[in-house]
Design an enzyme around this catalytic site. Structure first.
Site, PDB file in Angstrom:
ATOM      1  N   HIS A 142       1.776   3.672  15.507  1.00  0.00           N
ATOM      2  CA  HIS A 142       2.013   4.628  16.594  1.00  0.00           C
ATOM      3  C   HIS A 142       1.421   4.095  17.894  1.00  0.00           C
ATOM      4  O   HIS A 142       0.387   3.438  17.883  1.00  0.00           O
ATOM      5  CB  HIS A 142       1.360   5.982  16.283  1.00  0.00           C
ATOM      6  CG  HIS A 142       1.741   6.542  14.954  1.00  0.00           C
ATOM      7  ND1 HIS A 142       3.026   6.913  14.639  1.00  0.00           N
ATOM      8  CD2 HIS A 142       1.008   6.783  13.848  1.00  0.00           C
ATOM      9  CE1 HIS A 142       3.054   7.368  13.397  1.00  0.00           C
ATOM     10  NE2 HIS A 142       1.853   7.292  12.890  1.00  0.00           N
ATOM     11  N   GLU A 186      -4.247   9.640  14.319  1.00  0.00           N
ATOM     12  CA  GLU A 186      -4.115  10.509  13.154  1.00  0.00           C
ATOM     13  C   GLU A 186      -5.184  10.178  12.142  1.00  0.00           C
ATOM     14  O   GLU A 186      -5.812   9.111  12.203  1.00  0.00           O
ATOM     15  CB  GLU A 186      -2.726  10.364  12.524  1.00  0.00           C
ATOM     16  CG  GLU A 186      -2.477   9.019  11.862  1.00  0.00           C
ATOM     17  CD  GLU A 186      -1.027   8.867  11.376  1.00  0.00           C
ATOM     18  OE1 GLU A 186      -0.110   9.394  12.007  1.00  0.00           O
ATOM     19  OE2 GLU A 186      -0.837   8.185  10.357  1.00  0.00           O
ATOM     20  N   HIS A 220       0.014   1.001   9.360  1.00  0.00           N
ATOM     21  CA  HIS A 220      -0.371   1.829   8.212  1.00  0.00           C
ATOM     22  C   HIS A 220       0.842   2.273   7.418  1.00  0.00           C
ATOM     23  O   HIS A 220       1.974   2.258   7.922  1.00  0.00           O
ATOM     24  CB  HIS A 220      -1.177   3.043   8.655  1.00  0.00           C
ATOM     25  CG  HIS A 220      -0.419   3.964   9.576  1.00  0.00           C
ATOM     26  ND1 HIS A 220      -0.310   3.730  10.925  1.00  0.00           N
ATOM     27  CD2 HIS A 220       0.282   5.100   9.338  1.00  0.00           C
ATOM     28  CE1 HIS A 220       0.409   4.686  11.478  1.00  0.00           C
ATOM     29  NE2 HIS A 220       0.804   5.534  10.535  1.00  0.00           N
ATOM     30  N   ARG A 226       8.720   1.953  13.333  1.00  0.00           N
ATOM     31  CA  ARG A 226       8.865   1.460  11.969  1.00  0.00           C
ATOM     32  C   ARG A 226       8.953  -0.066  11.994  1.00  0.00           C
ATOM     33  O   ARG A 226       9.846  -0.621  12.617  1.00  0.00           O
ATOM     34  CB  ARG A 226      10.149   2.062  11.401  1.00  0.00           C
ATOM     35  CG  ARG A 226      10.056   2.448   9.970  1.00  0.00           C
ATOM     36  CD  ARG A 226      11.338   3.138   9.512  1.00  0.00           C
ATOM     37  NE  ARG A 226      11.315   4.572   9.714  1.00  0.00           N
ATOM     38  CZ  ARG A 226      12.338   5.271  10.217  1.00  0.00           C
ATOM     39  NH1 ARG A 226      13.449   4.683  10.605  1.00  0.00           N
ATOM     40  NH2 ARG A 226      12.231   6.577  10.345  1.00  0.00           N
TER      41      ARG A 226
HETATM   42 ZN    ZN Z   1       1.381   7.574  10.914  1.00  0.00          ZN
END
Ligand code: ZN
Length: 309
Positions: free
Chosen positions: A96, A114, A171, A191
């Protein structure tokens, strides 16, 4: 103490499952339900308030019109998002952006910090956090040559583990894992690799250039700064403090008081059941404690994840 309860929004995913039905009694939309957006004001899944004086209002609207419930937070949009993720199979290898990159490249969106609390997982479960490249050049060649095993940092996990995923960290949640995620209110994912799998006969879109733009090299393990996690709620134990949120695990056994002071709190019951000033709460329930409300009394036997912006 009056809490705000919300109706979750569910997302069906190529990697999702049906575990949330049995585990939490949720009315999931299909056998491939990957995400429960439990506390969310994001336009892609804006939760509706259930019960009380704000019944039926979307959380984004409540944040806009009743800022007094949210204390001193100055953010132009509700800052956080709580999800439960049921990974029946592996999620894509992803990354991200941070706030600065997202603002510039994603129509003013927030970036995404996150963190994950492992609610449950298979005995041999692993996750991917970080990478082994020592320079941007090495990262690029490993990605372009598909040397994933060499590149990715895969680690074994167990119930109760906690991981902070800063923007720019590669991740992936792997199959057989149930997670509670606390994150910034953002839905931007780049992605990097999707195991060459197909959705409706086609591969899902990859974002390799943007991923390479934002991946931080080398990977550095984030620090928790737990000394900043002192609160009046002494039965909380700190998991993470960072500039976007703080997160606690809490175990209720008997009776405790819950106080919000000048900051609102997001709460999720992850085990057991209890009463808050006589109102029943059980595993799978999520709620917001508005800022500056009177103290509440919790009675019962339960575990929680709490977070604050
Ligand atoms: Zn994530």
């Amino acid at each position: 103490m009056d809490i705000i309860r919300l109706k979750p929004v569910f997302k069906q995913m190529i990697w999702g499952g049906n575990r949330m039905r049995a585990e939490y009694g949720y009315d999931i939309p299909g056998e491939d339900t990957g995400e429960c957006w439990a506390i969310s004001a994001h336009p892609n899944g804006d939760c509706e308030v259930v019960g009380g004086e704000y019944n039926g209002i979307k959380l984004s609207k409540l944040y806009e019109d009743h800022r007094e419930l949210f204390g001193d937070v100055e953010a132009d949009r509700f800052p956080l998002l709580t999800k439960i993720i049921d990974a029946n199979s592996d999620l894509s290898i992803q990354v991200h952006p941070d706030d600065k990159y997202a603002k510039e490249h994603e129509n003013g969106s927030l970036g995404k910090m996150e963190c994950w609390y492992i609610l449950d997982c298979d005995p041999e479960a692993t996750i991917i956090v970080g990478h082994n490249a020592s320079s941007k050049d090495e990262l690029c060649s490993m990605v372009h040559e598909g040397r994933w095993k060499e590149l990715l940092r895969e680690i074994p996990i167990k119930k109760g583990d906690f991981f902070q995923i800063a923007p720019g960290t590669i991740h992936a949640i792997k199959g057989g894992t149930l997670i509670l995620e606390t994150q910034q209110n953002s839905d931007i994912t780049y992605r990097l690799y999707d195991y060459d799998r197909l959705q409706n006969g086609k591969p899902r879109e990859l974002h390799i250039e943007k991923s390479l733009d934002v991946i931080r090299v080398p990977y550095e393990k984030p620090k928790a700064e737990l000394d900043k996690l002192k609160t009046k709620n002494t039965w909380f134990s700190g998991l993470q403090w960072c500039e976007r949120y703080s997160v606690w695990h809490a175990t209720l056994s008997g009776e405790e008081t819950l106080s919000s002071e000048d900051r609102f709190i997001l709460g999720s019951v992850i085990e057991g059941e209890c009463e808050l000033d006589g109102v029943a709460l059980k595993k799978g329930d999520h709620f917001i404690v508005p800022a500056d409300t009177e103290e509440g009394t919790l009675k019962g036997s339960a575990e929680f994840i709490f977070s604050m912006a």
